[in-house]
Design an enzyme around this catalytic site. Sequence first.
Site, mmCIF file in Angstrom:
data_model
loop_
_atom_site.group_PDB
_atom_site.id
_atom_site.type_symbol
_atom_site.label_atom_id
_atom_site.label_comp_id
_atom_site.label_asym_id
_atom_site.label_seq_id
_atom_site.Cartn_x
_atom_site.Cartn_y
_atom_site.Cartn_z
ATOM 1 N N ASN A 7 0.981 -1.193 -0.080
ATOM 2 C CA ASN A 7 0.203 0.000 0.008
ATOM 3 C C ASN A 7 0.756 1.181 -0.037
ATOM 4 O OD1 ASN A 7 -1.918 1.966 0.372
ATOM 5 N ND2 ASN A 7 -2.755 0.972 2.289
ATOM 6 N N ARG A 91 -2.553 -2.051 -3.478
ATOM 7 C CA ARG A 91 -3.604 -1.242 -3.517
ATOM 8 C C ARG A 91 -3.595 -0.079 -4.178
ATOM 9 N NH1 ARG A 91 -5.251 3.162 1.198
ATOM 10 N NH2 ARG A 91 -7.366 3.503 0.701
ATOM 11 N N HIS A 180 -13.363 2.667 -0.039
ATOM 12 C CA HIS A 180 -13.293 1.629 0.939
ATOM 13 C C HIS A 180 -13.804 0.003 0.398
ATOM 14 C CE1 HIS A 180 -13.758 5.105 4.045
ATOM 15 N NE2 HIS A 180 -12.291 4.695 3.935
ATOM 16 N N HIS A 208 -18.286 1.310 7.451
ATOM 17 C CA HIS A 208 -16.815 1.619 7.741
ATOM 18 C C HIS A 208 -16.580 2.879 8.258
ATOM 19 C CE1 HIS A 208 -12.462 0.867 6.344
ATOM 20 N NE2 HIS A 208 -12.322 2.040 6.480
ATOM 21 N N LEU A 209 -16.209 2.823 9.550
ATOM 22 C CA LEU A 209 -16.245 4.206 10.412
ATOM 23 C C LEU A 209 -14.649 4.106 10.896
ATOM 24 C CD1 LEU A 209 -19.809 3.910 12.164
ATOM 25 C CD2 LEU A 209 -19.171 4.792 9.927
ATOM 26 N N GLY A 210 -13.958 5.108 10.344
ATOM 27 C CA GLY A 210 -12.571 5.046 10.778
ATOM 28 C C GLY A 210 -12.296 6.621 10.835
ATOM 29 N N ASN A 211 -11.252 6.942 10.463
ATOM 30 C CA ASN A 211 -10.690 8.316 10.176
ATOM 31 C C ASN A 211 -11.423 8.749 9.069
ATOM 32 O OD1 ASN A 211 -9.189 10.544 11.173
ATOM 33 N ND2 ASN A 211 -7.462 10.025 9.801
ATOM 34 N N ARG A 241 -12.845 15.680 7.557
ATOM 35 C CA ARG A 241 -13.432 15.898 6.300
ATOM 36 C C ARG A 241 -14.946 16.307 6.614
ATOM 37 N NH1 ARG A 241 -11.812 10.622 3.172
ATOM 38 N NH2 ARG A 241 -9.990 10.415 4.590
ATOM 39 N N ARG A 285 -11.188 8.821 20.179
ATOM 40 C CA ARG A 285 -10.729 8.819 21.663
ATOM 41 C C ARG A 285 -10.689 10.138 22.267
ATOM 42 N NH1 ARG A 285 -6.441 4.661 19.334
ATOM 43 N NH2 ARG A 285 -6.393 5.958 17.820
ATOM 44 N N GLY A 331 -11.704 1.529 12.618
ATOM 45 C CA GLY A 331 -11.265 2.026 14.036
ATOM 46 C C GLY A 331 -12.465 2.302 15.021
ATOM 47 N N GLU A 334 -15.285 -0.434 15.124
ATOM 48 C CA GLU A 334 -14.817 -1.773 15.733
ATOM 49 C C GLU A 334 -14.727 -1.632 17.329
ATOM 50 O OE1 GLU A 334 -11.241 -3.193 13.945
ATOM 51 O OE2 GLU A 334 -12.272 -3.047 12.062
ATOM 52 N N ASN A 335 -14.513 -0.148 17.569
ATOM 53 C CA ASN A 335 -13.903 0.074 18.991
ATOM 54 C C ASN A 335 -14.984 0.758 19.739
ATOM 55 O OD1 ASN A 335 -11.212 -1.366 19.362
ATOM 56 N ND2 ASN A 335 -10.836 0.101 17.323
ATOM 57 N N GLU A 384 -8.226 -5.444 5.210
ATOM 58 C CA GLU A 384 -8.067 -5.098 3.761
ATOM 59 C C GLU A 384 -7.004 -5.784 2.989
ATOM 60 O OE1 GLU A 384 -9.585 -0.588 3.198
ATOM 61 O OE2 GLU A 384 -8.896 -0.992 5.211
HETATM 62 P P1 ADP Z 1 -8.060 5.090 8.768
HETATM 63 O O1 ADP Z 1 -7.782 3.604 8.147
HETATM 64 O O2 ADP Z 1 -9.208 5.568 7.874
HETATM 65 O O3 ADP Z 1 -7.026 5.981 8.834
HETATM 66 P P2 ADP Z 1 -8.942 3.615 11.046
HETATM 67 O O4 ADP Z 1 -9.895 2.706 10.940
HETATM 68 O O5 ADP Z 1 -7.529 3.209 11.704
HETATM 69 O O6 ADP Z 1 -8.552 4.755 10.278
HETATM 70 O O7 ADP Z 1 -9.304 4.453 12.299
HETATM 71 C C1 ADP Z 1 -8.830 5.472 13.173
HETATM 72 C C2 ADP Z 1 -9.954 5.826 14.171
HETATM 73 O O8 ADP Z 1 -10.637 4.987 14.953
HETATM 74 C C3 ADP Z 1 -9.111 6.889 15.181
HETATM 75 O O9 ADP Z 1 -8.946 8.138 14.591
HETATM 76 C C4 ADP Z 1 -9.827 6.833 16.092
HETATM 77 O O10 ADP Z 1 -10.548 7.789 16.037
HETATM 78 C C5 ADP Z 1 -10.742 5.434 16.114
HETATM 79 N N1 ADP Z 1 -10.494 4.558 17.201
HETATM 80 C C6 ADP Z 1 -9.591 3.748 17.448
HETATM 81 N N2 ADP Z 1 -9.362 3.189 18.396
HETATM 82 C C7 ADP Z 1 -10.637 3.697 18.883
HETATM 83 C C8 ADP Z 1 -11.163 3.413 20.410
HETATM 84 N N3 ADP Z 1 -10.639 2.386 21.166
HETATM 85 N N4 ADP Z 1 -12.155 4.018 20.860
HETATM 86 C C9 ADP Z 1 -12.616 4.985 20.021
HETATM 87 N N5 ADP Z 1 -12.198 5.346 18.747
HETATM 88 C C10 ADP Z 1 -11.378 4.598 18.226
#
Ligand code: ADP
Length: 402
Positions: A7, A91, A180, A208-211, A241, A285, A331, A334-335, A384
């Site tokens: 990647n 990728r 994604h 898919h909820l991350g950054n 964003r 976090r 991120g 899942e968390n 991925e």
């Molecule tokens: P990307 O791949 O889009 O960069 P990820 O899927 O790795 O992002 O997600 C990153 C985000 O997940 C972090 O910015 C953070 O906000 C969130 N995250 C990670 N661990 C936790 C947690 N334990 N509790 C809450 N949010 C979390």
Amino acid sequence: MKVLVINAGSSSLKYQLIDMDTKAVMAKGLCERIGIDGKLTHQGNKTEEKYKADIAMPTHSDAIKAVIDILLDKEWGVISDMSEIDAVGHRVVHGGEYFADSVIITDKVIKAIEACIPLAPLHNPPNLTGINACREVMGDVPMVAVFDTAFHQSMPQKSYMYAVPYEYYQKYKIRRYGFHGTSHKYVSQQAAEMLGRPIESLKLITCHLGNGSSIAAIDGGRSVDTSMGFTPIDGLPMGTRSGNIDPSIIEFLAEHENMSAAEVINILNKKSGMLGISGVSSDFRDLDVAINEGNNRAALAKDMFNTSVKKIIGSYIAEMGGVDAIIFTAGVGENDRSVRWDVCEHMEYLGIKIDPEKNKYRGRQMDISIDYARVRVLVIPTNEELVIAQDTERLVKEAQAK
Ligand code: ADP
């Protein structure tokens, strides 16, 4: 078969070596500061310890050489000869309308990826640099490109068109592409396995909820709608964003803040979303810490995020005429149990109800809905790299069989 997954970003390159017979990650790591100085972080499966070193990486080819060297290293390595790497999976962010599936890389494929550069000017060029660097260092090892956009090419035209003059679609291919895709595809397949039902019979909504965040409506295993659009700024508000906004705001801000359209877009990409609203951070976090300290704007940012996720889920249920399971991944998905809880709250009338006890777990694959809920809510960690490796193995084996 051993597959090296690459990647490549503009100054970084992530890698994993995966043994497809066992699906085990043999080694993984990251090259950073390519073109500046060069840093390698590597972890093999023989030890928990990480290898870190400053290694000169003037180009991506030097980074690939450093990766091969460490994979072959007597102490830190996991293979004894480069020929043990049977294939490389890359990728690639944007495949435009050229690719609805992953593809074996040929000169023609490289030309098509180049043709998509205007659609992803920040991503496709470094992806191509990674491909060319591998070709240079690894010779004729078969390589496969796996696109973030490919899975969403199954969307019907009514979902992917923007209601702007049709000629702009014809002239510039302005439309929704979605991103994604590898993650949405992976978690939807895992969900079908968890539910013990063929994917062809399922209506799924994958979050898919991350950054960066996007949601997809997956009907019978095919993506029929997704929240990201022409670029990854569309849809949900994200870490930095804005997500979708009234486009007139762009002109208004350009005029009142004396900025160009590009400068406004830069703000919408980098200074908006959770960071822009909270003024605290883009990281969920950090928002939780601020909320616990009574920061109202951090709470507002998260409320806006959760409401946006809920609205899109609702619209996809309407669009597909129902839903069998909602999947949370990446991120945040899942968390972050409070996101999952707030998103699914007050949806009992649709058959959606989370079990607060099951929702306490994080980062593991599980069904978190209450036993009698009609719609299953699943947490599925995304992978991925594994999808990239699987597609690579499939295509290389198909090509060898011909
Ligand atoms: P990307 O791949 O889009 O960069 P990820 O899927 O790795 O992002 O997600 C990153 C985000 O997940 C972090 O910015 C953070 O906000 C969130 N995250 C990670 N661990 C936790 C947690 N334990 N509790 C809450 N949010 C979390």
